[in-house]
Motif scaffolding. Structure first.
Motif, mmCIF file in Angstrom:
data_model
loop_
_atom_site.group_PDB
_atom_site.id
_atom_site.type_symbol
_atom_site.label_atom_id
_atom_site.label_comp_id
_atom_site.label_asym_id
_atom_site.label_seq_id
_atom_site.Cartn_x
_atom_site.Cartn_y
_atom_site.Cartn_z
ATOM 1 N N GLU A 53 0.831 -1.207 0.000
ATOM 2 C CA GLU A 53 0.000 0.000 0.000
ATOM 3 C C GLU A 53 0.863 1.253 0.000
ATOM 4 O O GLU A 53 0.618 2.182 -0.773
ATOM 5 C CB GLU A 53 -0.921 -0.009 1.210
ATOM 6 C CG GLU A 53 -1.839 1.199 1.278
ATOM 7 C CD GLU A 53 -2.716 1.190 2.502
ATOM 8 O OE1 GLU A 53 -3.192 2.274 2.893
ATOM 9 O OE2 GLU A 53 -2.931 0.104 3.088
ATOM 10 N N LYS A 54 1.859 1.282 0.841
ATOM 11 C CA LYS A 54 2.744 2.450 0.931
ATOM 12 C C LYS A 54 3.511 2.655 -0.379
ATOM 13 O O LYS A 54 3.664 3.778 -0.849
ATOM 14 C CB LYS A 54 3.712 2.293 2.097
ATOM 15 C CG LYS A 54 4.586 3.505 2.356
ATOM 16 C CD LYS A 54 5.387 3.327 3.626
ATOM 17 C CE LYS A 54 6.302 4.484 3.865
ATOM 18 N NZ LYS A 54 5.662 5.622 4.479
ATOM 19 N N ASN A 56 2.568 1.722 -3.384
ATOM 20 C CA ASN A 56 1.669 2.143 -4.450
ATOM 21 C C ASN A 56 1.173 3.577 -4.272
ATOM 22 O O ASN A 56 0.880 4.252 -5.261
ATOM 23 C CB ASN A 56 0.478 1.185 -4.556
ATOM 24 C CG ASN A 56 0.894 -0.146 -5.114
ATOM 25 O OD1 ASN A 56 1.923 -0.273 -5.774
ATOM 26 N ND2 ASN A 56 0.111 -1.175 -4.848
ATOM 27 N N THR A 57 1.059 4.051 -3.046
ATOM 28 C CA THR A 57 0.612 5.426 -2.839
ATOM 29 C C THR A 57 1.748 6.427 -2.998
ATOM 30 O O THR A 57 1.503 7.610 -3.151
ATOM 31 C CB THR A 57 -0.018 5.604 -1.441
ATOM 32 O OG1 THR A 57 0.938 5.240 -0.440
ATOM 33 C CG2 THR A 57 -1.272 4.781 -1.285
#
Length: 59
Positions: A53-54, A56-57
């Motif tokens: 998640e980190k 990709n953000t």
């Protein structure tokens, strides 16, 4: 980072049981080791999801 610290804590807490199981043949310690390994598996999966998640953000 908190989850990684939890992984370290689980490993530290199960170390004595690993010794009891492998060196002493204590079956109850083996059960505790198996539970700790399952907890580690869950934590590892949660860390993987957080990292993904980190990553990709950040794009």
């Amino acid at each position: 980072m908190d989850k990684f610290k939890q992984v370290q804590e689980v490993i530290a807490s199960v170390e004595a049981d690993v010794t009891k199981f492998y060196d002493g043949g204590n079956a109850a310690a083996g059960t505790r080791v198996r539970k700790a390994m399952q907890d580690l598996k869950v934590l590892a999966q949660e860390i993987r999801a957080e990292v993904t998640e980190k990553k990709n953000t950040a794009k």
